[in-house]
Design a protein around this motif. Sequence first.
Motif, PDB file in Angstrom:
ATOM      1  N   THR A  80       0.846  -1.196   0.000  1.00 57.74           N
ATOM      2  CA  THR A  80       0.000   0.000   0.000  1.00 57.74           C
ATOM      3  C   THR A  80       0.875   1.238   0.000  1.00 57.74           C
ATOM      4  O   THR A  80       1.706   1.427   0.902  1.00 57.74           O
ATOM      5  N   LEU A 110       2.012  -1.059 -14.046  1.00 59.77           N
ATOM      6  CA  LEU A 110       1.722  -0.987 -12.616  1.00 59.77           C
ATOM      7  C   LEU A 110       0.761  -2.130 -12.314  1.00 59.77           C
ATOM      8  O   LEU A 110      -0.336  -2.179 -12.867  1.00 59.77           O
ATOM      9  N   GLY A 112      -1.050  -4.648  -9.348  1.00 53.65           N
ATOM     10  CA  GLY A 112      -1.374  -5.112  -8.014  1.00 53.65           C
ATOM     11  C   GLY A 112      -1.053  -4.169  -6.879  1.00 53.65           C
ATOM     12  O   GLY A 112      -1.032  -4.585  -5.720  1.00 53.65           O
ATOM     13  N   VAL A 113      -0.831  -2.903  -7.173  1.00 51.95           N
ATOM     14  CA  VAL A 113      -0.451  -1.930  -6.147  1.00 51.95           C
ATOM     15  C   VAL A 113      -1.701  -1.260  -5.591  1.00 51.95           C
ATOM     16  O   VAL A 113      -2.636  -0.936  -6.337  1.00 51.95           O
ATOM     17  N   THR A 114      -1.728  -1.021  -4.280  1.00 51.75           N
ATOM     18  CA  THR A 114      -2.779  -0.231  -3.654  1.00 51.75           C
ATOM     19  C   THR A 114      -2.273   1.175  -3.401  1.00 51.75           C
ATOM     20  O   THR A 114      -1.181   1.364  -2.862  1.00 51.75           O
ATOM     21  N   MET A 137      -2.084  -0.610 -16.513  1.00 53.23           N
ATOM     22  CA  MET A 137      -2.308  -0.714 -15.072  1.00 53.23           C
ATOM     23  C   MET A 137      -3.398  -1.744 -14.842  1.00 53.23           C
ATOM     24  O   MET A 137      -4.486  -1.661 -15.428  1.00 53.23           O
ATOM     25  N   THR A 138      -3.117  -2.728 -13.989  1.00 54.83           N
ATOM     26  CA  THR A 138      -4.085  -3.785 -13.762  1.00 54.83           C
ATOM     27  C   THR A 138      -4.013  -4.300 -12.330  1.00 54.83           C
ATOM     28  O   THR A 138      -2.954  -4.275 -11.696  1.00 54.83           O
ATOM     29  N   GLN A 139      -5.159  -4.738 -11.815  1.00 56.96           N
ATOM     30  CA  GLN A 139      -5.303  -5.340 -10.494  1.00 56.96           C
ATOM     31  C   GLN A 139      -4.841  -4.403  -9.375  1.00 56.96           C
ATOM     32  O   GLN A 139      -4.366  -4.856  -8.340  1.00 56.96           O
ATOM     33  N   CYS A 140      -4.987  -3.121  -9.609  1.00 57.36           N
ATOM     34  CA  CYS A 140      -4.628  -2.123  -8.602  1.00 57.36           C
ATOM     35  C   CYS A 140      -5.876  -1.634  -7.871  1.00 57.36           C
ATOM     36  O   CYS A 140      -6.990  -1.696  -8.393  1.00 57.36           O
ATOM     37  N   ASP A 141      -5.675  -1.144  -6.671  1.00 58.96           N
ATOM     38  CA  ASP A 141      -6.745  -0.625  -5.817  1.00 58.96           C
ATOM     39  C   ASP A 141      -6.411   0.826  -5.507  1.00 58.96           C
ATOM     40  O   ASP A 141      -5.438   1.100  -4.806  1.00 58.96           O
ATOM     41  N   LEU A 142      -7.199   1.761  -6.047  1.00 62.92           N
ATOM     42  CA  LEU A 142      -6.974   3.182  -5.817  1.00 62.92           C
ATOM     43  C   LEU A 142      -8.154   3.733  -5.030  1.00 62.92           C
ATOM     44  O   LEU A 142      -9.273   3.814  -5.548  1.00 62.92           O
ATOM     45  N   ASN A 167      -9.156  -2.927 -12.443  1.00 65.91           N
ATOM     46  CA  ASN A 167      -8.767  -2.167 -11.259  1.00 65.91           C
ATOM     47  C   ASN A 167     -10.007  -1.756 -10.460  1.00 65.91           C
ATOM     48  O   ASN A 167     -11.135  -1.855 -10.935  1.00 65.91           O
TER      49      ASN A 167
END
Length: 306
Positions: A80, A110, A112-114, A137-142, A167
């Motif tokens: 995170t 980018l 899997g990054v939160t 950008m994929t599998q990220c949590d913003l 995402n």
Amino acid sequence: MPRFNGLTALGRTVDVVVAASNSSNKDSADYVCDGTADQTEINTALLAGRTVLLLPGTYSTTARIRTQQTRNILIGFGATISPVSDNAIFVYTDNAAGSAVSIEHTFCRLIGVTIADIRPTVNTINGVWILASDFSMTQCDLTAMATGGGLGFVMSTGASRARIYDNYFFGWGWCDVGRPEAGNPVPNITDWMVSNNLFRQSGFWHVIVAGAALATGPRRGVIANNVMQHVELQHAIYCQGGEITITGNVIDNCAQQGIRLGAGITGIGKHNYVVSGNVVRGCQDGIAIYGDIDGAVIVGNTVKAC
């Protein structure tokens, strides 16, 4: 030399490993953050190797993380990035400097990054600002805790062929395709795609295309198969020009239109839209056209309780 010899993540060889101050296995990482200005170690790692793995943990930042070379990949499942909430310098600006991450080199990723912006609205920042082509950008949590604060992502100068998919976005003011960097006109941004994302609880729009007054175009791209829920003030998808395909999206509960199509800015080329297979529910209006557009194909959509 990397200490994780032969380590792979998502089928890719990891060049450099970074640990947060609260990560496990810190003694095996190439760089260990101390919980203060952690962007320093991450940026150094991105310069040292193309593929950088962030170990699970919380990374406190006081300035943006920036790609350092072509084909930088930042992977961070369980990691995170958290901008320091009381930092009076690192705040929202209408350019990359006011963002948690800025993409400044081609073919970067980018994964899997939160990014968790826990600041109040008056002191918020942007999520990801894109300044180079062929980014994904994929599998990220913003997540922004102050609804209506900064921008989740921005495709700015040079962001052609960007791919934003799979995402989660929560609480941002909006996400922007075609926003000028530092007030300069944006050249053509084409062949981009925003797909299969979950957008929740935005302040103004979920996605706006060619929304800046100085933008030039056209903006050829696709908005497809997203789920968009609850817009407090305006529309889920707002297009102000370009050649845009909007298909397969599910939109619920917007203060105004679910999808708004417009001619927007004069002199930016064609304003052509294909809108098909979308479901729009619980909005003031389902699908609306404003201005003198060149053409629109609107077919096979479902509009309920609007």
